[in-house]
Scaffold this motif. Sequence first.
Motif, short mmCIF file in Angstrom:
data_model
loop_
_atom_site.label_atom_id
_atom_site.label_comp_id
_atom_site.label_asym_id
_atom_site.label_seq_id
_atom_site.Cartn_x
_atom_site.Cartn_y
_atom_site.Cartn_z
N TYR A 144 8.77 -1.06 -8.15
CA TYR A 144 9.97 0.04 -8.81
C TYR A 144 8.80 0.99 -8.78
O TYR A 144 7.17 1.42 -8.72
N VAL A 145 9.41 1.92 -8.48
CA VAL A 145 8.94 3.41 -7.88
C VAL A 145 9.80 4.68 -9.07
O VAL A 145 9.04 4.76 -10.06
N CYS A 146 10.63 4.00 -9.81
CA CYS A 146 11.76 4.75 -10.72
C CYS A 146 11.92 3.77 -11.04
O CYS A 146 13.31 2.94 -11.28
N LEU A 147 11.79 3.74 -12.64
CA LEU A 147 11.80 2.16 -13.98
C LEU A 147 12.81 3.10 -14.29
O LEU A 147 14.03 1.67 -14.70
N CYS A 148 13.46 3.66 -14.93
CA CYS A 148 14.28 4.79 -14.77
C CYS A 148 15.90 4.18 -13.91
O CYS A 148 16.67 3.66 -15.17
N LYS A 149 16.10 4.71 -12.90
CA LYS A 149 17.25 4.08 -11.95
C LYS A 149 16.64 2.31 -11.84
O LYS A 149 18.14 2.30 -10.66
N ALA A 150 15.58 2.01 -12.03
CA ALA A 150 15.48 0.18 -10.31
C ALA A 150 15.11 1.06 -9.13
O ALA A 150 15.79 -0.02 -8.86
N VAL A 151 14.56 2.09 -9.02
CA VAL A 151 14.51 1.66 -7.13
C VAL A 151 13.51 1.69 -7.14
O VAL A 151 12.21 2.26 -7.73
N THR A 152 13.65 1.08 -6.05
CA THR A 152 12.02 0.39 -5.66
C THR A 152 11.23 1.58 -4.27
O THR A 152 12.29 2.05 -3.47
N ASP A 153 10.23 0.88 -4.60
CA ASP A 153 9.43 1.80 -2.41
C ASP A 153 10.46 1.50 -1.63
O ASP A 153 10.43 2.41 -0.44
N LYS A 154 11.20 0.59 -1.70
CA LYS A 154 11.44 -0.51 -0.04
C LYS A 154 13.08 0.30 -0.17
O LYS A 154 13.28 1.12 0.95
N GLU A 155 13.64 1.01 -1.27
CA GLU A 155 14.74 1.59 -0.80
C GLU A 155 14.41 3.32 -0.87
O GLU A 155 15.28 3.88 0.34
N ILE A 156 13.31 3.43 -1.01
CA ILE A 156 13.50 4.92 -0.51
C ILE A 156 12.28 4.87 0.78
O ILE A 156 13.20 5.73 1.50
N LYS A 157 12.46 3.80 1.39
CA LYS A 157 11.58 3.87 2.71
C LYS A 157 13.34 3.63 3.29
O LYS A 157 13.08 4.24 4.94
N GLN A 158 13.54 3.22 2.92
CA GLN A 158 15.09 2.78 3.40
C GLN A 158 15.76 3.71 4.03
O GLN A 158 16.18 3.99 5.46
N ALA A 159 15.82 5.01 2.65
CA ALA A 159 16.59 5.64 2.90
C ALA A 159 15.96 6.92 3.52
O ALA A 159 16.81 7.49 4.16
N ALA A 160 15.10 7.03 3.77
CA ALA A 160 14.49 8.12 4.14
C ALA A 160 14.40 7.03 6.39
O ALA A 160 14.33 8.18 7.00
N CYS A 161 14.23 6.57 6.22
CA CYS A 161 14.62 5.73 7.38
C CYS A 161 16.26 6.21 7.83
O CYS A 161 16.08 6.49 9.45
N GLU A 162 17.19 5.80 6.68
CA GLU A 162 18.49 6.59 7.44
C GLU A 162 18.45 8.09 7.46
O GLU A 162 19.78 8.33 7.42
N GLY A 163 17.56 8.34 7.26
CA GLY A 163 17.94 10.56 7.29
C GLY A 163 17.76 11.31 6.08
O GLY A 163 17.69 12.35 6.56
N ALA A 164 17.65 10.22 4.87
CA ALA A 164 16.62 10.99 3.84
C ALA A 164 15.66 11.77 4.28
O ALA A 164 14.51 11.54 4.71
N CYS A 165 16.17 13.34 3.74
CA CYS A 165 14.42 14.04 3.69
C CYS A 165 14.04 14.77 2.60
O CYS A 165 13.62 15.34 2.96
#
Length: 55
Positions: free
Chosen positions: A2-23
């Motif tokens: 988990y990177v964001c504990l408050c919102k339970a967002v993982t590093d994997k999810e952030i990496k995936q978002a980046a691959c999908e265009g999040a900049c």
Amino acid sequence: MYVCLCKAVTDKEIKQAACEGACSMRCLNKMGVATQCGKCARDAKQILRSTRAEI
Ligand code: FES
């Protein structure tokens, strides 16, 4: 991991978002990242930046 504990967002999810265009943190904010305590902002930004550099 988990990177964001408050919102339970993982590093994997952030990496995936980046691959999908999040900049920017604004894109990650939509997932809830850094919208509560803000402590995850630095790490999230770093993961976003390094993933964007790889693709
Ligand atoms: Fe992400 Fe608190 S850990 S907003």
